[in-house]
Design a protein around this motif. Structure first.
Motif, PDB file in Angstrom:
ATOM      1  N   LEU A  85       3.925 -65.315  -7.813  1.00  0.00           N
ATOM      2  CA  LEU A  85       3.303 -64.070  -8.257  1.00  0.00           C
ATOM      3  C   LEU A  85       3.515 -63.850  -9.750  1.00  0.00           C
ATOM      4  CD1 LEU A  85       1.800 -61.454  -7.582  1.00  0.00           C
ATOM      5  CD2 LEU A  85       4.031 -60.411  -7.064  1.00  0.00           C
ATOM      6  N   TYR A 118       1.493 -61.043   1.665  1.00  0.00           N
ATOM      7  CA  TYR A 118       0.918 -62.201   0.986  1.00  0.00           C
ATOM      8  C   TYR A 118       0.161 -63.097   1.962  1.00  0.00           C
ATOM      9  CZ  TYR A 118       4.161 -61.015  -2.825  1.00  0.00           C
ATOM     10  OH  TYR A 118       4.858 -60.383  -3.828  1.00  0.00           O
ATOM     11  N   HIS A 171      -2.505 -63.377  -3.673  1.00  0.00           N
ATOM     12  CA  HIS A 171      -1.646 -63.231  -4.850  1.00  0.00           C
ATOM     13  C   HIS A 171      -2.459 -62.879  -6.105  1.00  0.00           C
ATOM     14  CE1 HIS A 171       1.777 -65.143  -2.740  1.00  0.00           C
ATOM     15  NE2 HIS A 171       2.514 -64.676  -3.729  1.00  0.00           N
TER      16      HIS A 171
END
Length: 291
Positions: A11, A142, A172
Motif C-alpha cells: 500500500l 484488501y 489497493h
C-alpha cells in the motif's frame, strides 16, 4: 514535509507513487525500515530515513519537520501492533505534525471477531486523544487477500474454506488514491472516515462463480467446519496461531462485519472503484500463466 511510513510496502509504495504525481518530491519524506529498498525514491528527490515503530527512538529523526504523517498500520499481530502504532502516532505528534493519518479498517471495533480490528479500534481511540487534526482511513478489506485462496481453487476446482459472508473487497490502488488525495490537500477527510470500499460485497460462493466464468470450468464452493479446516491447515504446515487468526476473518465475515459498502471512496477518486471481479481476473491470469 509529508511523511509516509511503510513506503516500500504494497500500500505505502502505491501511495507514494501517486503522491509524487501531485506534489513536488522535495516535500515528501518516507520512513522505512530498510533504506536500501527506497533507493529509487531517494533518486527522485524524496527524503529517505530509517524509522521503525518497534524502535521509537528512530522515529524522531524519520519524522523531523513533518507537517503531516501517514502512519500505515504495523504489519505485526497481537498487542505489539497496538504499541507500535501508538509509538508512531506519538512520534508524529512530537514532531509537530499538523495532521496525522492512519490506515485503519472498515470494521474497526473492540468487539470484532477478527483480531486486527481490535488493533485498529484501540489505535483510533489513541489517535482521537492527541489534540491534533487526524484522519483514520477506514479502508475496505484488501482484495489482494483473495490471492491466498484462488490458487488451490484453480488447481483443484474446489474453493474450500469455512463458512464466510459478504466482504467489500477493495483494491489497493483505489485506497492509495484516497490517501494521496488527502495528503496532497485535494480533499479533506476529517476524523474517522466512512468505510472506504468498493460498491459490491461478495462472499466466497460469488468468488467461486466468478472464477468459473473466468476459467470456463466449474469452481465449486465447498464449506468445511472451522475445526476441520484448522486441522487440515495445520497438517499442511500452517502454524496453529496463524490458523486461528484466519478463522477469525471467516467468523467476522459470516457475522456481517465486512458486508458494509459506502460511496465515499468513489466520490473521492472521482471514478468507479476497481471491482473485485477485475482483481480476480488479474490474479487468475497470473496464476494460470505461472503453471
Amino acid at each position: 514535509m509529508i511523511i509516509v511510513t511503510g513506503a516500500t510496502g504494497n500500500l505505502g509504495s502505491r501511495i507514494v507513487t501517486r503522491l509524487l504525481e501531485l506534489v513536488p518530491a522535495d516535500t515528501v519524506g518516507v520512513s522505512v525500515r530498510d533504506a536500501g529498498k527506497a533507493a529509487a525514491l531517494a533518486e527522485r528527490g524524496v527524503r529517505v530515513r530509517v524509522g521503525d515503530f518497534t524502535d521509537p527512538d528512530t522515529l524522531q529523526h524519520a519524522f523531523e519537520g513533518a507537517s503531516q504523517v501517514l502512519v500505515i498500520s504495523a504489519s505485526i499481530r497481537g498487542a505489539g501492533a497496538v504499541a507500535a502504532n501508538i509509538a508512531a502516532i506519538d512520534a508524529a505528534r512530537a514532531a509537530g505534525a499538523q495532521r496525522i493519518l492512519y490506515t485503519s479498517h472498515q470494521a474497526a471495533a473492540k468487539d470484532s471477531l477478527f483480531a486486527p480490528q481490535l488493533t485498529h479500534a484501540l489505535t483510533e481511540e489513541h489517535l482521537t486523544r492527541q489534540g491534533v487534526a487526524f484522519t483514520a482511513l477506514r479502508n475496505g478489506f484488501y482484495a489482494s487477500t483473495l490471492g491466498h485462496y484462488i490458487g488451490a481453487a484453480l488447481e483443484s476446482g474446489r474453493l474450500v474454506a469455512p463458512q464466510d459472508g459478504p466482504v467489500s473487497w477493495t483494491d489497493h490502488a483505489d485506497l492509495a488514491e484516497v490517501a494521496a488525495a488527502v495528503l496532497a490537500g485535494n480533499v479533506t477527510l476529517d476524523g474517522v472516515t466512512a468505510p472506504l470500499t468498493a460498491p459490491q460485497a461478495l462472499d466466497f460462493e460469488a468468488v467461486a462463480g466468478i472464477l468459473s466464468d473466468l476459467t470456463g470450468r466449474t469452481i465449486e464452493r465447498v464449506v468445511v467446519d472451522d475445526e476441520a479446516w484448522k486441522a487440515a491447515a495445520v497438517e499442511r504446515g500452517m502454524p496453529p496461531q496463524a490458523a486461528d487468526f484466519t478463522l477469525g476473518m471467516f467468523r467476522a465475515a459470516r457475522r456481517g462485519e465486512f458486508a458494509v459498502t459506502d460511496p465515499t471512496l468513489e466520490a473521492v477518486i472521482g471514478q468507479a472503484a476497481v471491482p473485485a471481479g477485475a482483481v480476480l481476473a488479474t490474479m487468475t491470469a497470473a496464476q494460470l500463466a505461472a503453471r
